[in-house]
Enzyme design. Structure first.
Site, mmCIF file in Angstrom:
data_model
loop_
_atom_site.group_PDB
_atom_site.id
_atom_site.type_symbol
_atom_site.label_atom_id
_atom_site.label_comp_id
_atom_site.label_asym_id
_atom_site.label_seq_id
_atom_site.Cartn_x
_atom_site.Cartn_y
_atom_site.Cartn_z
ATOM 1 N N ARG A 93 -78.029 -7.939 12.562
ATOM 2 C CA ARG A 93 -78.874 -6.860 12.072
ATOM 3 C C ARG A 93 -79.008 -5.726 13.064
ATOM 4 N NH1 ARG A 93 -82.167 -10.373 8.318
ATOM 5 N NH2 ARG A 93 -83.675 -9.015 7.347
ATOM 6 N N ARG A 165 -93.335 -14.686 -0.995
ATOM 7 C CA ARG A 165 -93.288 -14.610 0.470
ATOM 8 C C ARG A 165 -94.340 -13.625 0.986
ATOM 9 N NH1 ARG A 165 -87.048 -13.885 2.180
ATOM 10 N NH2 ARG A 165 -87.995 -12.340 3.551
ATOM 11 N N ARG A 176 -90.115 -3.161 6.469
ATOM 12 C CA ARG A 176 -88.792 -3.801 6.541
ATOM 13 C C ARG A 176 -87.692 -2.805 6.153
ATOM 14 N NH1 ARG A 176 -89.875 -8.532 2.661
ATOM 15 N NH2 ARG A 176 -87.676 -9.054 2.910
HETATM 16 P P1 AP5 Z 1 -84.878 -12.219 5.692
HETATM 17 O O1 AP5 Z 1 -85.452 -13.428 5.129
HETATM 18 O O2 AP5 Z 1 -83.450 -12.195 6.086
HETATM 19 O O3 AP5 Z 1 -85.206 -11.029 4.693
HETATM 20 P P2 AP5 Z 1 -84.337 -9.721 4.263
HETATM 21 O O4 AP5 Z 1 -83.082 -9.391 4.949
HETATM 22 O O5 AP5 Z 1 -85.367 -8.707 4.324
HETATM 23 O O6 AP5 Z 1 -83.718 -10.138 2.979
HETATM 24 P P3 AP5 Z 1 -84.428 -10.761 1.773
HETATM 25 O O7 AP5 Z 1 -84.426 -12.260 1.904
HETATM 26 O O8 AP5 Z 1 -85.748 -10.105 1.573
HETATM 27 O O9 AP5 Z 1 -83.507 -10.243 0.565
HETATM 28 P P4 AP5 Z 1 -82.103 -10.686 -0.008
HETATM 29 O O10 AP5 Z 1 -81.143 -9.566 0.159
HETATM 30 O O11 AP5 Z 1 -81.668 -12.034 0.479
HETATM 31 O O12 AP5 Z 1 -82.469 -10.759 -1.551
HETATM 32 P P5 AP5 Z 1 -82.687 -12.012 -2.523
HETATM 33 O O13 AP5 Z 1 -81.367 -12.624 -2.853
HETATM 34 O O14 AP5 Z 1 -83.761 -12.897 -2.017
HETATM 35 O O15 AP5 Z 1 -85.698 -11.752 6.989
HETATM 36 C C1 AP5 Z 1 -87.114 -11.831 7.067
HETATM 37 C C2 AP5 Z 1 -87.570 -11.439 8.461
HETATM 38 O O16 AP5 Z 1 -87.021 -12.350 9.440
HETATM 39 C C3 AP5 Z 1 -87.130 -10.060 8.950
HETATM 40 O O17 AP5 Z 1 -88.015 -9.041 8.513
HETATM 41 C C4 AP5 Z 1 -87.141 -10.239 10.467
HETATM 42 O O18 AP5 Z 1 -88.452 -10.158 10.986
HETATM 43 C C5 AP5 Z 1 -86.643 -11.663 10.624
HETATM 44 N N1 AP5 Z 1 -85.182 -11.747 10.783
HETATM 45 C C6 AP5 Z 1 -84.304 -12.323 9.914
HETATM 46 N N2 AP5 Z 1 -83.056 -12.192 10.361
HETATM 47 C C7 AP5 Z 1 -83.131 -11.525 11.532
HETATM 48 C C8 AP5 Z 1 -82.157 -11.061 12.445
HETATM 49 N N3 AP5 Z 1 -80.839 -11.248 12.269
HETATM 50 N N4 AP5 Z 1 -82.600 -10.395 13.557
HETATM 51 C C9 AP5 Z 1 -83.902 -10.211 13.792
HETATM 52 N N5 AP5 Z 1 -84.880 -10.593 12.933
HETATM 53 C C10 AP5 Z 1 -84.487 -11.248 11.815
HETATM 54 O O19 AP5 Z 1 -83.173 -11.227 -3.844
HETATM 55 C C11 AP5 Z 1 -84.433 -10.550 -3.864
HETATM 56 C C12 AP5 Z 1 -85.026 -10.623 -5.290
HETATM 57 O O20 AP5 Z 1 -84.179 -9.908 -6.187
HETATM 58 C C13 AP5 Z 1 -85.121 -12.051 -5.873
HETATM 59 O O21 AP5 Z 1 -86.267 -12.132 -6.660
HETATM 60 C C14 AP5 Z 1 -83.852 -12.196 -6.732
HETATM 61 O O22 AP5 Z 1 -84.026 -13.102 -7.814
HETATM 62 C C15 AP5 Z 1 -83.678 -10.754 -7.231
HETATM 63 N N6 AP5 Z 1 -82.285 -10.381 -7.403
HETATM 64 C C16 AP5 Z 1 -81.229 -10.715 -6.613
HETATM 65 N N7 AP5 Z 1 -80.101 -10.152 -7.079
HETATM 66 C C17 AP5 Z 1 -80.464 -9.430 -8.180
HETATM 67 C C18 AP5 Z 1 -79.741 -8.619 -9.114
HETATM 68 N N8 AP5 Z 1 -78.412 -8.427 -8.985
HETATM 69 N N9 AP5 Z 1 -80.429 -8.029 -10.123
HETATM 70 C C19 AP5 Z 1 -81.765 -8.202 -10.263
HETATM 71 N N10 AP5 Z 1 -82.513 -8.981 -9.426
HETATM 72 C C20 AP5 Z 1 -81.863 -9.581 -8.395
#
Ligand code: AP5
Length: 220
Positions: A93, A165, A176
């Protein structure tokens, strides 16, 4: 090497669907799914020193320090299930993390084969995160509208209880997104310059994104 032995990175803003697609792709192709967000949340649940240190950063929607996250990924890559290939979801990231990963993978003779960038408009990301539901037992992710569970509040796979969450609150989501723009978006050109980046339009349905991913990666 089989055409499916990929060492992949899924890159994109919060809510872009990286975790949803990584879980499906890993299951279909027998790869290890490594989500740094999930690893940090497990540490938090187990009250490890890493988890307790990370909590404040995660609550504020900012990044956990590079050295902590890089060491966590290094340890995870030692596991045997990564041998057929792996998907790094939400890592790297920062340019510092990308650099450390490249050096580590070069030492292991397991370079990245592709970095997939998932692009979605910001207003759609906010809607996705506001409606996200996660299973407390198996971690499967749903959405109240676009990907609803069959029974309200219950996971389709394991009957676990679904929860929202704490970092999906409006205030933390905005933080974020800002963190993504400032610290992670520069990785797009970093990987493009190294000829590793594939762009996917992730604003389509889950199934359409999966199809686009299949088409993009099968020609690699
Ligand atoms: P993390 O858990 O990695 O959160 P994020 O990157 O913010 O990603 P998300 O999990 O929120 O989203 P996603 O893209 O996976 O979407 P999802 O598939 O769930 O990180 C959390 C925290 O940890 C960070 O803020 C940081 O503090 C720390 N951290 C983590 N990694 C780090 C790193 N490398 N370095 C430093 N700190 C770190 O989908 C989201 C929603 O949309 C779901 O409800 C899903 O059902 C829906 N959805 C998915 N696809 C679609 C679609 N095509 N159409 C409609 N709805 C959809």
């Amino acid at each position: 090497m089989s055409p499916r032995s990929h060492n992949l990175v899924f890159l994109g803003p919060p809510g872009a669907g990286k975790g949803t697609q990584a879980a499906r792709w890993a299951l279909r192709h027998g790869l290890a799914h490594i989500s740094t967000g999930d690893l940090l949340r497990e540490n938090l649940k187990d009250q490890t020193s890493v988890g307790m240190m990370a909590q404040d950063f995660m609550d504020r929607g900012v990044l956990v320090p590079d050295d902590v996250v890089c060491q966590m990924v290094r340890d995870r890559l030692e596991h045997q299930d990564t041998e057929p290939g792996f998907i790094l979801d939400g890592f790297p990231r920062t340019v510092g993390q990308a650099d450390a990963l490249a050096r580590d993978l070069a030492r292991r003779h397991r370079p990245l084969t592709r970095v997939v960038s998932f692009a979605v408009r910001e207003e759609d990301l906010v809607v996705r995160l506001a409606g996200r539901l996660t299973c407390g037992r198996c971690g499967r992710v749903f959405h109240q509208k676009s990907n609803a569970p069959k029974a309200q509040g219950v996971c389709d796979d394991c009957d676990g209880e679904l929860f929202s969450r704490s970092d999906d609150s409006e205030e933390t989501v905005l933080a974020r997104l800002a963190t993504y723009r400032e610290e992670t978006a520069p990785l797009l050109s970093w990987y493009r310059d190294r000829d590793l980046l594939t762009d996917i339009d992730a604003s389509q349905s889950i199934e359409a994104v999966e199809g686009a991913l299949e088409r993009a990666l099968e020609c690699q």
